[in-house]
Design a protein around this motif. Structure first.
Motif, PDB file in Angstrom:
ATOM      1  N   UNK A   1      36.150  41.566  48.778  1.00  0.00           N
ATOM      2  CA  UNK A   1      37.137  40.477  48.838  1.00  0.00           C
ATOM      3  C   UNK A   1      37.628  40.137  47.439  1.00  0.00           C
ATOM      4  N   UNK A   2      37.784  41.174  46.614  1.00  0.00           N
ATOM      5  CA  UNK A   2      38.145  40.977  45.209  1.00  0.00           C
ATOM      6  C   UNK A   2      39.469  40.232  45.053  1.00  0.00           C
ATOM      7  N   UNK A   3      40.444  40.559  45.876  1.00  0.00           N
ATOM      8  CA  UNK A   3      41.751  39.894  45.765  1.00  0.00           C
ATOM      9  C   UNK A   3      41.620  38.400  46.030  1.00  0.00           C
ATOM     10  N   UNK A   4      40.842  38.026  47.031  1.00  0.00           N
ATOM     11  CA  UNK A   4      40.646  36.612  47.353  1.00  0.00           C
ATOM     12  C   UNK A   4      39.924  35.882  46.224  1.00  0.00           C
ATOM     13  N   UNK A   5      38.911  36.562  45.649  1.00  0.00           N
ATOM     14  CA  UNK A   5      38.172  35.936  44.541  1.00  0.00           C
ATOM     15  C   UNK A   5      39.082  35.737  43.323  1.00  0.00           C
TER      16      UNK A   5
ATOM     17  N   UNK B   1      36.414  37.246  34.162  1.00  0.00           N
ATOM     18  CA  UNK B   1      36.084  37.525  35.556  1.00  0.00           C
ATOM     19  C   UNK B   1      37.355  37.752  36.378  1.00  0.00           C
ATOM     20  N   UNK B   2      38.410  36.931  36.128  1.00  0.00           N
ATOM     21  CA  UNK B   2      39.666  37.088  36.850  1.00  0.00           C
ATOM     22  C   UNK B   2      40.241  38.488  36.639  1.00  0.00           C
ATOM     23  N   UNK B   3      40.233  38.951  35.389  1.00  0.00           N
ATOM     24  CA  UNK B   3      40.773  40.285  35.101  1.00  0.00           C
ATOM     25  C   UNK B   3      40.000  41.360  35.856  1.00  0.00           C
TER      26      UNK B   3
ATOM     27  N   UNK C   1      42.306  35.278  43.447  1.00  0.00           N
ATOM     28  CA  UNK C   1      43.225  34.174  43.765  1.00  0.00           C
ATOM     29  C   UNK C   1      42.546  32.823  43.588  1.00  0.00           C
ATOM     30  N   UNK C   2      41.305  32.718  43.964  1.00  0.00           N
ATOM     31  CA  UNK C   2      40.576  31.461  43.820  1.00  0.00           C
ATOM     32  C   UNK C   2      40.440  31.071  42.354  1.00  0.00           C
TER      33      UNK C   2
END
Length: 357
Positions: free
Chosen positions: A346-350, A329-331, A352-353
Protein backbone atom coordinates in the motif's frame (compact mmCIF):
# COMPACT_ATOMS: atom_id res chain seq x y z
CA UNK A 1 0.07 -14.89 -2.46
CA UNK A 2 -2.75 -16.93 -3.93
CA UNK A 3 -0.25 -18.68 -6.18
CA UNK A 4 2.10 -19.51 -3.32
CA UNK A 5 1.28 -23.20 -3.39
CA UNK A 6 0.84 -23.63 -7.14
CA UNK A 7 3.75 -21.67 -8.63
CA UNK A 8 7.49 -22.20 -8.76
CA UNK A 9 7.99 -20.80 -5.23
CA UNK A 10 6.52 -23.83 -3.49
CA UNK A 11 9.29 -26.45 -3.68
CA UNK A 12 10.39 -27.71 -0.53
CA UNK A 13 10.76 -36.80 -0.14
CA UNK A 14 10.25 -39.30 1.96
CA UNK A 15 7.87 -41.41 0.34
CA UNK A 16 5.31 -43.38 2.19
CA UNK A 17 6.14 -46.83 1.50
CA UNK A 18 3.52 -49.47 1.65
CA UNK A 19 3.99 -52.07 4.32
CA UNK A 20 4.81 -55.43 2.93
CA UNK A 21 2.35 -58.24 3.18
CA UNK A 22 4.69 -59.97 5.58
CA UNK A 23 4.64 -57.00 7.94
CA UNK A 24 0.86 -56.88 7.71
CA UNK A 25 0.80 -60.53 8.79
CA UNK A 26 2.94 -59.69 11.78
CA UNK A 27 5.75 -61.97 10.54
CA UNK A 28 9.23 -61.06 9.39
CA UNK A 29 11.10 -62.29 6.32
CA UNK A 30 12.86 -65.07 8.22
CA UNK A 31 9.64 -66.53 9.49
CA UNK A 32 8.21 -66.57 5.99
CA UNK A 33 11.36 -68.15 4.64
CA UNK A 34 11.23 -70.69 7.44
CA UNK A 35 7.79 -71.74 6.36
CA UNK A 36 8.97 -72.82 2.92
CA UNK A 37 8.94 -76.61 2.95
CA UNK A 38 12.27 -78.34 2.45
CA UNK A 39 12.59 -80.93 -0.37
CA UNK A 40 11.52 -84.37 0.75
CA UNK A 41 12.45 -86.50 -2.24
CA UNK A 42 15.92 -87.56 -1.10
CA UNK A 43 16.76 -91.22 -0.66
CA UNK A 44 17.45 -92.74 2.73
CA UNK A 45 18.68 -96.17 3.63
CA UNK A 46 15.96 -98.56 2.38
CA UNK A 47 12.65 -98.78 4.11
CA UNK A 48 8.96 -99.19 3.68
CA UNK A 49 7.04 -96.31 2.10
CA UNK A 50 4.50 -94.72 4.43
CA UNK A 51 0.93 -94.43 3.31
CA UNK A 52 -0.43 -91.24 1.70
CA UNK A 53 -2.39 -90.13 4.78
CA UNK A 54 0.79 -90.01 6.86
CA UNK A 55 2.59 -88.10 4.11
CA UNK A 56 -0.22 -85.55 3.75
CA UNK A 57 -0.31 -84.97 7.49
CA UNK A 58 3.40 -84.38 7.73
CA UNK A 59 3.55 -82.26 4.56
CA UNK A 60 0.88 -79.97 6.02
CA UNK A 61 2.94 -79.11 9.13
CA UNK A 62 5.15 -76.00 8.76
CA UNK A 63 8.86 -76.79 8.38
CA UNK A 64 10.52 -73.75 9.98
CA UNK A 65 14.14 -72.53 9.67
CA UNK A 66 15.51 -75.87 8.34
CA UNK A 67 17.64 -75.73 5.24
CA UNK A 68 18.20 -79.48 4.80
CA UNK A 69 15.42 -81.48 6.38
CA UNK A 70 14.31 -84.96 5.31
CA UNK A 71 10.92 -86.18 6.26
CA UNK A 72 11.17 -89.87 7.12
CA UNK A 73 9.06 -92.55 8.66
CA UNK A 74 11.16 -94.42 11.25
CA UNK A 75 14.30 -93.35 9.35
CA UNK A 76 12.91 -94.44 5.98
CA UNK A 77 12.71 -92.15 2.92
CA UNK A 78 9.54 -91.10 1.16
CA UNK A 79 8.78 -92.33 -2.31
CA UNK A 80 9.60 -89.62 -4.98
CA UNK A 81 6.13 -89.92 -6.44
CA UNK A 82 4.51 -89.19 -3.09
CA UNK A 83 7.06 -86.51 -2.12
CA UNK A 84 6.35 -84.38 -5.23
CA UNK A 85 3.33 -82.42 -4.00
CA UNK A 86 4.74 -82.11 -0.48
CA UNK A 87 7.89 -80.43 -1.84
CA UNK A 88 5.99 -77.40 -3.16
CA UNK A 89 6.80 -74.28 -1.10
CA UNK A 90 4.30 -73.30 1.56
CA UNK A 91 4.51 -69.50 1.74
CA UNK A 92 2.93 -67.22 4.35
CA UNK A 93 0.98 -70.02 6.08
CA UNK A 94 1.37 -70.35 9.84
CA UNK A 95 -0.88 -73.34 10.35
CA UNK A 96 -1.31 -75.27 7.14
CA UNK A 97 -3.74 -78.12 7.36
CA UNK A 98 -4.34 -78.76 3.71
CA UNK A 99 -2.86 -81.01 1.04
CA UNK A 100 -2.95 -81.52 -2.72
CA UNK A 101 -5.77 -79.41 -4.27
CA UNK A 102 -6.34 -77.39 -1.07
CA UNK A 103 -2.63 -76.71 -0.79
CA UNK A 104 -2.40 -75.47 -4.38
CA UNK A 105 -5.23 -72.97 -3.87
CA UNK A 106 -3.83 -71.55 -0.62
CA UNK A 107 -1.41 -68.95 -2.07
CA UNK A 108 -4.19 -67.20 -4.02
CA UNK A 109 -6.41 -66.89 -0.96
CA UNK A 110 -3.48 -65.71 1.13
CA UNK A 111 -2.59 -63.07 -1.45
CA UNK A 112 -6.15 -61.79 -1.33
CA UNK A 113 -5.95 -61.51 2.45
CA UNK A 114 -2.62 -59.67 2.12
CA UNK A 115 -4.18 -57.21 -0.33
CA UNK A 116 -7.05 -56.60 2.07
CA UNK A 117 -4.62 -55.94 4.89
CA UNK A 118 -2.60 -53.50 2.76
CA UNK A 119 -5.78 -51.63 1.91
CA UNK A 120 -6.68 -51.28 5.57
CA UNK A 121 -3.16 -50.10 6.41
CA UNK A 122 -3.20 -47.37 3.72
CA UNK A 123 -1.19 -49.02 0.92
CA UNK A 124 -4.11 -49.74 -1.39
CA UNK A 125 -7.76 -48.95 -1.84
CA UNK A 126 -9.61 -48.15 1.34
CA UNK A 127 -12.49 -50.32 2.43
CA UNK A 128 -15.97 -48.79 2.36
CA UNK A 129 -16.07 -47.78 6.02
CA UNK A 130 -12.67 -46.06 5.89
CA UNK A 131 -13.56 -44.31 2.65
CA UNK A 132 -16.82 -43.05 4.14
CA UNK A 133 -14.99 -41.66 7.17
CA UNK A 134 -12.44 -40.01 4.92
CA UNK A 135 -15.11 -38.31 2.80
CA UNK A 136 -16.84 -36.98 5.92
CA UNK A 137 -13.60 -35.57 7.31
CA UNK A 138 -12.46 -33.94 4.06
CA UNK A 139 -13.35 -30.28 3.45
CA UNK A 140 -15.46 -29.89 0.35
CA UNK A 141 -13.47 -29.09 -2.77
CA UNK A 142 -14.64 -26.25 -5.02
CA UNK A 143 -16.07 -27.56 -8.28
CA UNK A 144 -13.45 -25.94 -10.48
CA UNK A 145 -10.47 -27.61 -8.77
CA UNK A 146 -8.36 -29.81 -11.05
CA UNK A 147 -5.26 -31.81 -10.19
CA UNK A 148 -3.66 -30.50 -13.40
CA UNK A 149 -3.75 -26.99 -11.87
CA UNK A 150 -0.99 -28.06 -9.48
CA UNK A 151 2.52 -26.98 -10.37
CA UNK A 152 4.39 -29.77 -12.28
CA UNK A 153 7.23 -29.79 -9.73
CA UNK A 154 4.75 -30.30 -6.92
CA UNK A 155 3.05 -33.13 -8.83
CA UNK A 156 6.44 -34.80 -9.19
CA UNK A 157 6.92 -34.69 -5.42
CA UNK A 158 3.58 -36.43 -4.95
CA UNK A 159 4.45 -39.33 -7.26
CA UNK A 160 5.66 -41.40 -4.32
CA UNK A 161 1.99 -41.71 -3.29
CA UNK A 162 -0.55 -44.04 -4.90
CA UNK A 163 -2.10 -42.28 -7.89
CA UNK A 164 -5.57 -41.75 -6.41
CA UNK A 165 -4.11 -40.47 -3.13
CA UNK A 166 -1.72 -38.13 -4.95
CA UNK A 167 -4.63 -36.62 -6.87
CA UNK A 168 -6.69 -36.18 -3.71
CA UNK A 169 -3.83 -34.50 -1.84
CA UNK A 170 -2.96 -32.40 -4.88
CA UNK A 171 -6.50 -31.07 -5.27
CA UNK A 172 -6.60 -29.98 -1.64
CA UNK A 173 -3.25 -28.21 -2.10
CA UNK A 174 -4.66 -26.39 -5.14
CA UNK A 175 -7.72 -25.38 -3.10
CA UNK A 176 -5.49 -24.11 -0.28
CA UNK A 177 -3.44 -22.04 -2.71
CA UNK A 178 -6.52 -20.55 -4.35
CA UNK A 179 -8.12 -19.59 -1.03
CA UNK A 180 -5.08 -18.35 0.84
CA UNK A 181 -5.79 -14.65 0.17
CA UNK A 182 -9.60 -14.65 0.20
CA UNK A 183 -10.43 -17.23 2.90
CA UNK A 184 -7.37 -18.19 4.99
CA UNK A 185 -9.38 -20.40 7.35
CA UNK A 186 -10.82 -22.47 4.48
CA UNK A 187 -7.33 -22.68 2.96
CA UNK A 188 -6.05 -23.90 6.33
CA UNK A 189 -8.69 -26.65 6.45
CA UNK A 190 -7.60 -27.96 3.03
CA UNK A 191 -3.90 -27.83 3.93
CA UNK A 192 -4.50 -29.62 7.23
CA UNK A 193 -6.46 -32.35 5.50
CA UNK A 194 -3.67 -32.80 2.95
CA UNK A 195 -1.24 -33.29 5.84
CA UNK A 196 -3.42 -36.02 7.39
CA UNK A 197 -3.11 -37.97 4.12
CA UNK A 198 0.55 -37.34 3.31
CA UNK A 199 2.45 -36.05 6.33
CA UNK A 200 5.83 -37.35 5.14
CA UNK A 201 5.82 -35.36 1.91
CA UNK A 202 7.78 -32.09 2.42
CA UNK A 203 5.71 -30.06 -0.06
CA UNK A 204 2.57 -30.89 1.92
CA UNK A 205 4.13 -29.72 5.19
CA UNK A 206 5.41 -26.61 3.41
CA UNK A 207 1.92 -25.81 2.16
CA UNK A 208 0.45 -26.10 5.66
CA UNK A 209 3.25 -23.95 7.08
CA UNK A 210 2.74 -21.15 4.56
CA UNK A 211 -1.04 -21.22 4.86
CA UNK A 212 -0.75 -21.14 8.66
CA UNK A 213 1.58 -18.14 8.38
CA UNK A 214 -0.85 -16.21 6.17
CA UNK A 215 -3.71 -17.12 8.50
CA UNK A 216 -1.78 -15.70 11.46
CA UNK A 217 -1.25 -19.11 13.08
CA UNK A 218 2.34 -18.35 13.96
CA UNK A 219 3.05 -21.37 16.16
CA UNK A 220 1.68 -23.82 13.59
CA UNK A 221 3.66 -22.09 10.87
CA UNK A 222 6.84 -22.45 12.92
CA UNK A 223 6.25 -26.14 13.60
CA UNK A 224 5.58 -27.01 9.97
CA UNK A 225 8.31 -24.91 8.37
CA UNK A 226 10.89 -26.14 10.88
CA UNK A 227 9.88 -29.68 9.96
CA UNK A 228 10.35 -28.86 6.26
CA UNK A 229 13.77 -27.40 7.04
CA UNK A 230 14.78 -30.65 8.76
CA UNK A 231 13.31 -32.85 6.03
CA UNK A 232 14.84 -31.00 3.08
CA UNK A 233 18.03 -29.57 4.65
CA UNK A 234 17.30 -26.21 2.98
CA UNK A 235 16.76 -22.67 4.27
CA UNK A 236 14.17 -21.63 1.70
CA UNK A 237 11.72 -20.45 4.37
CA UNK A 238 14.13 -19.11 6.97
CA UNK A 239 12.76 -15.55 6.60
CA UNK A 240 9.20 -16.73 7.22
CA UNK A 241 10.39 -18.67 10.28
CA UNK A 242 12.16 -15.56 11.60
CA UNK A 243 9.08 -13.40 10.98
CA UNK A 244 6.87 -15.90 12.83
CA UNK A 245 9.26 -15.67 15.79
CA UNK A 246 8.94 -11.90 15.66
CA UNK A 247 5.13 -12.15 15.48
CA UNK A 248 5.19 -14.29 18.62
CA UNK A 249 6.99 -11.48 20.45
CA UNK A 250 10.45 -13.03 20.19
CA UNK A 251 12.50 -10.54 18.10
CA UNK A 252 15.73 -11.78 19.67
CA UNK A 253 15.18 -15.21 18.12
CA UNK A 254 14.55 -13.61 14.74
CA UNK A 255 17.86 -11.74 15.01
CA UNK A 256 19.66 -14.88 16.16
CA UNK A 257 18.38 -16.72 13.10
CA UNK A 258 19.51 -13.87 10.83
CA UNK A 259 22.99 -14.00 12.40
CA UNK A 260 23.05 -17.78 12.01
CA UNK A 261 22.48 -17.36 8.27
CA UNK A 262 25.40 -14.95 7.82
CA UNK A 263 27.90 -16.60 5.50
CA UNK A 264 25.30 -19.08 4.23
CA UNK A 265 24.52 -19.02 0.53
CA UNK A 266 20.83 -18.13 0.37
CA UNK A 267 18.72 -17.34 -2.69
CA UNK A 268 18.84 -13.57 -3.18
CA UNK A 269 15.11 -13.09 -2.60
CA UNK A 270 15.32 -15.05 0.68
CA UNK A 271 18.37 -13.05 1.76
CA UNK A 272 16.58 -9.73 1.15
CA UNK A 273 13.42 -10.91 2.92
CA UNK A 274 15.45 -12.05 5.95
CA UNK A 275 17.14 -8.63 5.95
CA UNK A 276 13.73 -6.93 6.07
CA UNK A 277 12.57 -9.18 8.93
CA UNK A 278 15.78 -8.54 10.90
CA UNK A 279 15.29 -4.78 10.51
CA UNK A 280 11.77 -5.11 11.87
CA UNK A 281 13.10 -7.13 14.82
CA UNK A 282 15.61 -4.39 15.60
CA UNK A 283 12.82 -1.83 15.55
CA UNK A 284 10.81 -4.03 17.94
CA UNK A 285 13.77 -3.84 20.30
CA UNK A 286 13.93 -0.04 20.04
CA UNK A 287 16.97 -0.06 17.75
CA UNK A 288 15.34 2.18 15.14
CA UNK A 289 18.44 3.83 13.68
CA UNK A 290 20.14 0.44 13.43
CA UNK A 291 17.08 -0.88 11.59
CA UNK A 292 17.33 1.90 8.98
CA UNK A 293 21.06 1.39 8.46
CA UNK A 294 20.72 -2.41 8.18
CA UNK A 295 18.56 -2.05 5.04
CA UNK A 296 21.04 0.11 3.17
CA UNK A 297 23.14 -1.46 0.44
CA UNK A 298 23.43 -2.01 -3.29
CA UNK A 299 19.87 -3.28 -3.60
CA UNK A 300 18.47 -0.08 -2.12
CA UNK A 301 18.58 1.71 -5.47
CA UNK A 302 15.39 3.42 -6.71
CA UNK A 303 16.29 2.59 -10.31
CA UNK A 304 16.23 -1.15 -9.66
CA UNK A 305 13.26 -3.33 -10.50
CA UNK A 306 14.15 -6.68 -8.99
CA UNK A 307 11.34 -8.94 -7.71
CA UNK A 308 12.12 -7.79 -4.15
CA UNK A 309 12.68 -4.07 -4.89
CA UNK A 310 9.17 -2.89 -3.94
CA UNK A 311 9.28 -4.79 -0.63
CA UNK A 312 12.74 -3.47 0.23
CA UNK A 313 11.87 0.16 -0.61
CA UNK A 314 8.66 -0.09 1.40
CA UNK A 315 10.44 -1.56 4.45
CA UNK A 316 13.08 1.17 4.27
CA UNK A 317 10.40 3.89 4.11
CA UNK A 318 8.49 2.30 7.01
CA UNK A 319 11.58 2.33 9.22
CA UNK A 320 12.33 5.92 8.24
CA UNK A 321 8.87 6.85 9.52
CA UNK A 322 9.68 5.10 12.83
CA UNK A 323 12.89 7.13 13.00
CA UNK A 324 10.95 10.39 12.47
CA UNK A 325 12.41 11.04 9.01
CA UNK A 326 9.12 11.63 7.22
CA UNK A 327 10.45 13.57 4.23
CA UNK A 328 12.83 10.78 3.28
CA UNK A 329 10.13 8.21 4.01
CA UNK A 330 7.76 9.95 1.55
CA UNK A 331 10.33 9.68 -1.24
CA UNK A 332 10.91 5.98 -0.60
CA UNK A 333 7.21 5.18 -0.40
CA UNK A 334 6.90 6.76 -3.85
CA UNK A 335 9.85 4.69 -5.10
CA UNK A 336 8.14 1.60 -3.69
CA UNK A 337 4.85 2.47 -5.43
CA UNK A 338 6.65 2.86 -8.74
CA UNK A 339 8.40 -0.50 -8.36
CA UNK A 340 5.25 -2.29 -7.19
CA UNK A 341 3.83 -3.46 -10.52
CA UNK A 342 1.82 -6.23 -8.80
CA UNK A 343 0.24 -3.95 -6.18
CA UNK A 344 1.65 -6.03 -3.34
CA UNK A 345 1.99 -3.06 -1.00
CA UNK A 346 0.00 0.00 0.00
CA UNK A 347 2.96 2.26 -0.73
CA UNK A 348 0.91 4.79 -2.71
CA UNK A 349 -1.57 5.19 0.16
CA UNK A 350 1.24 5.60 2.70
CA UNK A 351 2.87 8.25 0.51
CA UNK A 352 -0.44 10.11 0.24
CA UNK A 353 -0.90 10.07 4.00
CA UNK A 354 2.55 11.54 4.58
CA UNK A 355 2.07 14.15 1.85
CA UNK A 356 -1.21 15.28 3.40
CA UNK A 357 0.37 15.68 6.78
Amino acid sequence: MGDALTDEKARPAASEHEETAGEADGSDGDEVAGQVAAPVGREADGADTPDEADVAGRAAAPVAREEHDELTDNGDSLDDEVAGPAAAPVAREEHVEIADAEFRSAPRAERRRDDDRRGRRGGGDLDDAALARELLEAPELPEDIEYSDLDPDVRRELRSLPKSLAETVGKHLVAAGNLIDTDPEAALAHAKYAKTRASRIPIVREALGLVSYHAGRWQEALAELRAVRRMTHTDQHVAVIADAERALGRPERALDLAKEMQGHKLPRDVEIELKIVAAGARRDLGQVDAAVVSLQGDDLDPRKRDPWSARLFYAYADNLVAAGRDEEALRWFLHAAEADAEDETDAAERAAELANG
